[in-house]
Design a protein around this motif. Structure first.
Motif, PDB file in Angstrom:
ATOM      1  N   PHE A   1      -1.896  -9.036  -5.626  1.00 14.10           N
ATOM      2  CA  PHE A   1      -2.571  -8.390  -6.748  1.00 14.10           C
ATOM      3  C   PHE A   1      -2.531  -9.398  -7.885  1.00 14.10           C
ATOM      4  O   PHE A   1      -1.504  -9.551  -8.530  1.00 14.10           O
ATOM      5  CB  PHE A   1      -1.857  -7.101  -7.167  1.00 14.10           C
ATOM      6  CG  PHE A   1      -1.886  -6.021  -6.112  1.00 14.10           C
ATOM      7  CD1 PHE A   1      -3.055  -5.320  -5.846  1.00 14.10           C
ATOM      8  CD2 PHE A   1      -0.745  -5.705  -5.385  1.00 14.10           C
ATOM      9  CE1 PHE A   1      -3.087  -4.323  -4.883  1.00 14.10           C
ATOM     10  CE2 PHE A   1      -0.765  -4.707  -4.423  1.00 14.10           C
ATOM     11  CZ  PHE A   1      -1.948  -4.019  -4.168  1.00 14.10           C
TER      12      PHE A   1
ATOM     13  N   LEU B   1       0.621 -11.543  -8.485  1.00 12.18           N
ATOM     14  CA  LEU B   1       1.750 -10.925  -7.795  1.00 12.18           C
ATOM     15  C   LEU B   1       1.490 -10.833  -6.293  1.00 12.18           C
ATOM     16  O   LEU B   1       0.435 -10.386  -5.871  1.00 12.18           O
ATOM     17  CB  LEU B   1       1.959  -9.511  -8.364  1.00 12.18           C
ATOM     18  CG  LEU B   1       3.051  -8.692  -7.686  1.00 12.18           C
ATOM     19  CD1 LEU B   1       4.313  -8.742  -8.515  1.00 12.18           C
ATOM     20  CD2 LEU B   1       2.611  -7.257  -7.481  1.00 12.18           C
TER      21      LEU B   1
ATOM     22  N   ALA C   1       2.480  -8.829  -3.367  1.00 10.14           N
ATOM     23  CA  ALA C   1       3.189  -7.586  -3.069  1.00 10.14           C
ATOM     24  C   ALA C   1       3.706  -7.577  -1.633  1.00 10.14           C
ATOM     25  O   ALA C   1       4.786  -7.078  -1.352  1.00 10.14           O
ATOM     26  CB  ALA C   1       2.280  -6.384  -3.301  1.00 10.14           C
TER      27      ALA C   1
ATOM     28  N   ASN D   1      12.605  -0.394  -4.601  1.00 12.50           N
ATOM     29  CA  ASN D   1      11.349  -0.184  -5.324  1.00 12.50           C
ATOM     30  C   ASN D   1      10.592  -1.492  -5.426  1.00 12.50           C
ATOM     31  O   ASN D   1      11.167  -2.524  -5.723  1.00 12.50           O
ATOM     32  CB  ASN D   1      11.621   0.318  -6.758  1.00 12.50           C
ATOM     33  CG  ASN D   1      12.189   1.718  -6.764  1.00 12.50           C
ATOM     34  OD1 ASN D   1      13.194   1.985  -7.406  1.00 12.50           O
ATOM     35  ND2 ASN D   1      11.551   2.613  -6.046  1.00 12.50           N
ATOM     36  N   GLY D   2       9.317  -1.421  -5.150  1.00 13.16           N
ATOM     37  CA  GLY D   2       8.487  -2.615  -5.303  1.00 13.16           C
ATOM     38  C   GLY D   2       8.544  -3.562  -4.120  1.00 13.16           C
ATOM     39  O   GLY D   2       7.980  -4.661  -4.169  1.00 13.16           O
ATOM     40  N   ALA D   3       9.209  -3.152  -3.034  1.00 11.13           N
ATOM     41  CA  ALA D   3       9.335  -4.050  -1.883  1.00 11.13           C
ATOM     42  C   ALA D   3       8.005  -4.237  -1.151  1.00 11.13           C
ATOM     43  O   ALA D   3       7.817  -5.194  -0.408  1.00 11.13           O
ATOM     44  CB  ALA D   3      10.381  -3.507  -0.905  1.00 11.13           C
ATOM     45  N   GLY D   4       7.085  -3.309  -1.362  1.00 10.11           N
ATOM     46  CA  GLY D   4       5.778  -3.427  -0.710  1.00 10.11           C
ATOM     47  C   GLY D   4       5.560  -2.408   0.397  1.00 10.11           C
ATOM     48  O   GLY D   4       4.624  -2.534   1.188  1.00 10.11           O
ATOM     49  N   LYS D   5       6.369  -1.369   0.413  1.00 11.28           N
ATOM     50  CA  LYS D   5       6.248  -0.361   1.478  1.00 11.28           C
ATOM     51  C   LYS D   5       4.922   0.393   1.385  1.00 11.28           C
ATOM     52  O   LYS D   5       4.189   0.503   2.368  1.00 11.28           O
ATOM     53  CB  LYS D   5       7.423   0.642   1.390  1.00 11.28           C
ATOM     54  CG  LYS D   5       8.792  -0.006   1.439  1.00 11.28           C
ATOM     55  CD  LYS D   5       9.909   1.019   1.383  1.00 11.28           C
ATOM     56  CE  LYS D   5       9.993   1.762   0.048  1.00 11.28           C
ATOM     57  NZ  LYS D   5      10.355   0.925  -1.104  1.00 11.28           N
ATOM     58  N   SER D   6       4.628   0.887   0.188  1.00  8.39           N
ATOM     59  CA  SER D   6       3.391   1.669   0.034  1.00  8.39           C
ATOM     60  C   SER D   6       2.164   0.791   0.232  1.00  8.39           C
ATOM     61  O   SER D   6       1.169   1.231   0.819  1.00  8.39           O
ATOM     62  CB  SER D   6       3.336   2.309  -1.354  1.00  8.39           C
ATOM     63  OG  SER D   6       4.400   3.202  -1.510  1.00  8.39           O
ATOM     64  N   THR D   7       2.240  -0.422  -0.247  1.00 13.72           N
ATOM     65  CA  THR D   7       1.113  -1.338  -0.066  1.00 13.72           C
ATOM     66  C   THR D   7       0.865  -1.565   1.429  1.00 13.72           C
ATOM     67  O   THR D   7      -0.283  -1.584   1.883  1.00 13.72           O
ATOM     68  CB  THR D   7       1.411  -2.678  -0.771  1.00 13.72           C
ATOM     69  OG1 THR D   7       1.722  -2.403  -2.142  1.00 13.72           O
ATOM     70  CG2 THR D   7       0.227  -3.610  -0.702  1.00 13.72           C
TER      71      THR D   7
ATOM     72  N   GLN E   1       2.628   8.640  -0.571  1.00 15.61           N
ATOM     73  CA  GLN E   1       3.751   8.775  -1.499  1.00 15.61           C
ATOM     74  C   GLN E   1       3.371   9.711  -2.646  1.00 15.61           C
ATOM     75  O   GLN E   1       4.154  10.553  -3.042  1.00 15.61           O
ATOM     76  CB  GLN E   1       4.128   7.394  -2.052  1.00 15.61           C
ATOM     77  CG  GLN E   1       5.303   7.450  -3.026  1.00 15.61           C
ATOM     78  CD  GLN E   1       5.801   6.067  -3.396  1.00 15.61           C
ATOM     79  OE1 GLN E   1       5.225   5.043  -3.028  1.00 15.61           O
ATOM     80  NE2 GLN E   1       6.882   6.027  -4.144  1.00 15.61           N
TER      81      GLN E   1
ATOM     82  N   GLU F   1       7.756   8.014   1.952  1.00 16.70           N
ATOM     83  CA  GLU F   1       8.762   8.786   1.231  1.00 16.70           C
ATOM     84  C   GLU F   1       8.472  10.281   1.280  1.00 16.70           C
ATOM     85  O   GLU F   1       8.280  10.932   0.249  1.00 16.70           O
ATOM     86  CB  GLU F   1       8.855   8.296  -0.213  1.00 16.70           C
ATOM     87  CG  GLU F   1       9.218   6.827  -0.240  1.00 16.70           C
ATOM     88  CD  GLU F   1       9.574   6.340  -1.624  1.00 16.70           C
ATOM     89  OE1 GLU F   1      10.069   7.158  -2.417  1.00 16.70           O
ATOM     90  OE2 GLU F   1       9.381   5.164  -1.898  1.00 16.70           O
TER      91      GLU F   1
ATOM     92  N   HIS G   1      13.928   6.196   0.777  1.00 16.16           N
ATOM     93  CA  HIS G   1      15.025   5.618  -0.002  1.00 16.16           C
ATOM     94  C   HIS G   1      16.351   6.240   0.415  1.00 16.16           C
ATOM     95  O   HIS G   1      17.397   5.804  -0.029  1.00 16.16           O
ATOM     96  CB  HIS G   1      14.816   5.879  -1.492  1.00 16.16           C
ATOM     97  CG  HIS G   1      13.818   4.957  -2.090  1.00 16.16           C
ATOM     98  ND1 HIS G   1      12.988   5.327  -3.116  1.00 16.16           N
ATOM     99  CD2 HIS G   1      13.504   3.686  -1.820  1.00 16.16           C
ATOM    100  CE1 HIS G   1      12.213   4.319  -3.438  1.00 16.16           C
ATOM    101  NE2 HIS G   1      12.498   3.310  -2.665  1.00 16.16           N
TER     102      HIS G   1
HETATM  103  N1  LIG Z   1      -3.098  -1.612  -7.141  1.00 13.53           N
HETATM  104  C1  LIG Z   1      -2.144  -2.454  -7.558  1.00 13.53           C
HETATM  105  N2  LIG Z   1      -2.394  -3.341  -8.528  1.00 13.53           N
HETATM  106  C2  LIG Z   1      -1.438  -4.190  -8.946  1.00 13.53           C
HETATM  107  N3  LIG Z   1      -0.201  -4.242  -8.441  1.00 13.53           N
HETATM  108  C3  LIG Z   1       0.114  -3.374  -7.475  1.00 13.53           C
HETATM  109  C4  LIG Z   1      -0.841  -2.433  -6.984  1.00 13.53           C
HETATM  110  N4  LIG Z   1      -0.246  -1.698  -6.009  1.00 13.53           N
HETATM  111  C5  LIG Z   1       1.009  -2.169  -5.901  1.00 13.53           C
HETATM  112  N5  LIG Z   1       1.236  -3.175  -6.780  1.00 13.53           N
HETATM  113  C6  LIG Z   1       2.488  -3.923  -6.925  1.00 13.53           C
HETATM  114  O1  LIG Z   1       2.910  -4.332  -5.649  1.00 13.53           O
HETATM  115  C7  LIG Z   1       4.325  -4.282  -5.552  1.00 13.53           C
HETATM  116  C8  LIG Z   1       4.693  -3.462  -4.344  1.00 13.53           C
HETATM  117  O2  LIG Z   1       4.377  -2.105  -4.614  1.00 13.53           O
HETATM  118  P1  LIG Z   1       4.586  -0.945  -3.570  1.00 13.53           P
HETATM  119  O3  LIG Z   1       4.057   0.288  -4.188  1.00 13.53           O
HETATM  120  O4  LIG Z   1       4.037  -1.358  -2.271  1.00 13.53           O
HETATM  121  O5  LIG Z   1       6.163  -0.864  -3.473  1.00 13.53           O
HETATM  122  P2  LIG Z   1       7.075   0.175  -2.697  1.00 13.53           P
HETATM  123  O6  LIG Z   1       7.928  -0.591  -1.766  1.00 13.53           O
HETATM  124  O7  LIG Z   1       6.261   1.260  -2.150  1.00 13.53           O
HETATM  125  O8  LIG Z   1       7.956   0.723  -3.905  1.00 13.53           O
HETATM  126  P3  LIG Z   1       8.513   2.192  -4.187  1.00 13.53           P
HETATM  127  O9  LIG Z   1       9.751   2.345  -3.379  1.00 13.53           O
HETATM  128  O10 LIG Z   1       8.837   2.154  -5.653  1.00 13.53           O
HETATM  129  O11 LIG Z   1       7.454   3.168  -3.851  1.00 13.53           O
HETATM  130  C9  LIG Z   1       4.820  -3.727  -6.868  1.00 13.53           C
HETATM  131  O12 LIG Z   1       5.238  -4.808  -7.669  1.00 13.53           O
HETATM  132  C10 LIG Z   1       3.612  -3.067  -7.465  1.00 13.53           C
HETATM  133  O13 LIG Z   1       3.650  -3.114  -8.860  1.00 13.53           O
END
Ligand SMILES: Nc1ncnc2c1ncn2[C@@H]1O[C@H](COP(=O)(O)OP(=O)(O)OP(=O)(O)O)[C@@H](O)[C@H]1O
Ligand SMILES: [Mg+2]
Lengths: 275, 325
Positions: free
Chosen positions: B38, B41, B43, B63-69, B108, B185, B217
């Motif tokens: 992104f 960044l 992700a 948090n922010g590890a990239g799971k949701s992405t 999520q 989650e 988590h």
């Molecule tokens: N649409 C987007 N635009 C910019 N940055 C994004 C976007 N989606 C995710 N990110 C960034 O990508 C990184 C990974 O986000 P992600 O949501 O995948 O984390 P996660 O492992 O699901 O975290 P959590 O446990 O908090 O849900 C984060 O730094 C987030 O800010």
């Protein structure tokens, strides 16, 4: 919560497997189904608006202005106005919700996020949304016509074409609105859309008055206004007198507009909902 | 009841593709070198992950590890910049629609349709998921039973409690009896009872041979439900295995917790680490992993330990450097 082992697991499996690159009826129907369900709750309000608005327009303009004008471009004013309002209400019934509801569903309700996790692609989503609005326009577009008949519009067999024209125009405006909803980034920018785009579109289309008195360049610009072509088609079918060539031209412009907007709406929506 | 015949063409749909079942050795999920950026960044950063069919894989990461992405890329709602993604052998995003027909997704962030009732939400998705017409009603009823919302069919989603919404979100993803379920989650914010109920659902899915990718988590949850866990940090999988293997590999069988006296935790920590042991700190408490291997001569200089069994949480903290619930 306990899973019932009452049936073989494959029982409810989707049977028609989603095929990439094709528009599938089931996906489109699923999108339409949502609106249909919602309509089941809101039809009273929708119908109320669809009846009351043209009635008020016809009452006020028809009697207020009609008394002063008498005939206009060879029509009695009530005939001219009644057919114009059909087109205007089609535009209001399709483009307005297309801009507002589509934006809200995308930005705030996250509806599309849910839908697009199912086997539905963006083009099917856009097609379904527009199709619903077009169908609704096709039905409700006839309401002002019936109201106008109550006010003295002469009924005729050509009126039977009006639902189809309203559907076509409604589809065009719905796609136009969906495209706009995917272009704008905030509710605030809707002001620009409604004042800067909506108003000129519905004023400069030969709805309330003929275009002939307007400057030449405005008349030329109106040729690109799909509403103008919808108005011409509706008037032509209700009163006759539209040649086959002209009718084909108007239908052609509307179809061309639909194709263009279908691509633009799909493209722009995809940019918004796919990261 | 009908038994699907592989390769059969469906009546009345001559043009539809045959109902094809992928061979069992094809992984349910395959990600190779996946990168998602992104802006500046990154992700997801070179993610490799393979999940065989029928496995419940817990995805653990701070948090922010990239799971949701990662989950979003699996539904093609986010497009990878690099790498290869396959679902049941089919390339994503090219054949994502095919994959989504066989996949249930619990996001999520709740995206239920608030304007519709419970029953209407499910009915709409029964269309979207192509549940055959004759079975739609039953699929919806079954989902409501499963979510214990049988008597709330006419309630607007907006009027449901948080736990009910989440249950609905979960059963919505199961309407079409997917072969693969992604849950991001799923139990956040649920009370313990509901969470346990949900664990029951996930276990039942596993028993039915459904592949589940579940991020969480809650370490306890991952440990309990997952056949395997993958630990994710900074956009990549750092370790992967069964909970028991991971615990044995990184934390041994016992953890000893020391509350240091005047000399402080730093001194103690340095002393233990000099001997090659892994430690973690919680406030002033110093935990020594794999403590069963501590030589007595060293242990005597540390103080009186509090002993406990090693857990997956110890592994998580050690590998990701982050603490969790
Ligand atoms: N649409 C987007 N635009 C910019 N940055 C994004 C976007 N989606 C995710 N990110 C960034 O990508 C990184 C990974 O986000 P992600 O949501 O995948 O984390 P996660 O492992 O699901 O975290 P959590 O446990 O908090 O849900 C984060 O730094 C987030 O800010
Ligand atoms: Mg997340």
């Amino acid at each position: 919560m306990s899973i019932q082992h009452d049936r073989a697991r494959d029982d409810a499996r989707p049977e028609v497997h989603a095929r990439p690159g094709r528009i599938e009826a089931d996906a489109v129907i699923g999108v339409v189904a949502r609106e249909w369900i919602l309509y089941g709750q809101s039809w009273r309000a929708t119908t109320f608006a669809a009846v009351v608005e043209p009635t008020l327009y016809l009452l006020c303009f028809g009697f207020g202005m009609g008394a002063l004008i008498g005939t206009l471009a060879g029509f009695s004013y009530i005939d001219f106005l009644g057919t114009g309002i059909v087109a205007v209400s089609v535009m209001f019934q399709s483009m307005m919700p297309a801009v507002i509801n589509t934006f809200i569903k995308r930005r705030f309700l996250h509806t599309y996020e849910g839908i697009l996790a199912a086997p539905v692609d963006v083009r099917e989503l856009v097609t379904g949304e527009a199709l619903w609005l077009a169908m609704r326009s096709g039905v409700y577009g006839c309401v002002p016509l019936l109201v106008a008949v109550g006010f003295g519009l002469r009924p005729g067999p050509g009126m039977l074409l009006v639902p189809f024209i309203a559907f076509l125009a409604g589809f065009a405006f719905a796609l136009f609105g969906i495209w706009i909803s995917a272009v704008i980034t905030s509710v605030r920018s809707m002001d620009y859309v409604f004042s800067g785009l909506f108003t000129p579109l519905f004023l400069v289309a030969g709805t309330f008055f003929p275009l002939t008195e307007l400057p030449a360049w405005v008349q030329n610009a109106a040729m690109a206004n799909p509403l103008y072509h919808a108005v011409e088609l509706i008037r032509g079918s209700v009163f006759g007198g539209l040649g086959a060539g002209a009718a084909l031209l108007h239908v052609g412009v509307l179809l061309g507009f639909i194709v263009l907007m279908w691509f633009l709406a799909g493209f722009q929506m995809r940019r918004r909902v796919v990261g | 009841m009908t038994t699907p015949v592989p390769g059969r063409r469906l009546p009345g749909s001559a043009s539809s593709t045959p109902v094809d079942t992928p061979p069992p050795d094809v992984p349910a999920l395959l990600l190779r070198g996946v990168v998602k950026r992104f802006g500046t960044l990154t992700a997801v950063d070179g993610l490799d992950l393979e999940v065989p069919q029928g496995v419940v894989l817990g995805l653990l990461g701070p948090n922010g590890a990239g799971k949701s992405t990662t989950m979003k890329m699996l539904t093609a709602q986010s497009l990878a910049d690099e790498g290869e993604i396959r679902i049941l052998g089919h390339p994503i995003p090219a054949e994502s629609k095919w994959a989504r027909a066989r996949m249930g997704v619990v996001p999520q962030h709740d995206n239920l349709d608030e304007e519709l009732t419970v029953e209407q939400n499910l009915r709409m998705f029964s269309f979207l998921y192509r549940v055959p017409r004759a079975r739609r009603k039953e699929a919806v009823a079954r989902a409501m039973r499963l979510a214990q919302l049988g008597d709330r069919g006419d309630t607007l989603v907006d009027d449901l409690s948080g736990g009910m919404r989440r249950r609905l979100l979960i059963v919505r993803a199961l309407l079409h009896r997917p072969e693969l379920v992604l849950m991001d989650e799923p139990t956040v914010g649920l009370d313990p009872q509901v969470r346990q109920d949900l664990w029951g659902v996930i276990s039942a899915l596993r028993d039915e041979g459904v592949t589940v990718l579940m991020s969480t988590h809650y370490i306890e949850e991952a440990e309990r439900l997952s056949d395997e866990v993958a630990l994710m940090a900074k956009g990549a999988v750092v370790e992967r295995g069964t909970p028991a293997d991971l615990v044995a590999k990184y934390a041994g069988s016992t953890v000893e917790e020391y509350t240091p006296g005047d000399e402080g935790a730093d001194v103690l920590e340095r002393r233990v680490r000099e001997h090659g042991f892994t430690t973690r700190r919680t406030g002033v408490t110093l935990s020594v992993l794999r403590a069963e291997e501590l030589p007595d001569s060293l242990r005597d200089r540390l103080g009186t330990p509090h002993r406990r069994a090693s857990t997956l949480e110890d592994v998580f903290v050690t590998l990701t450097g982050e603490s969790v619930e």
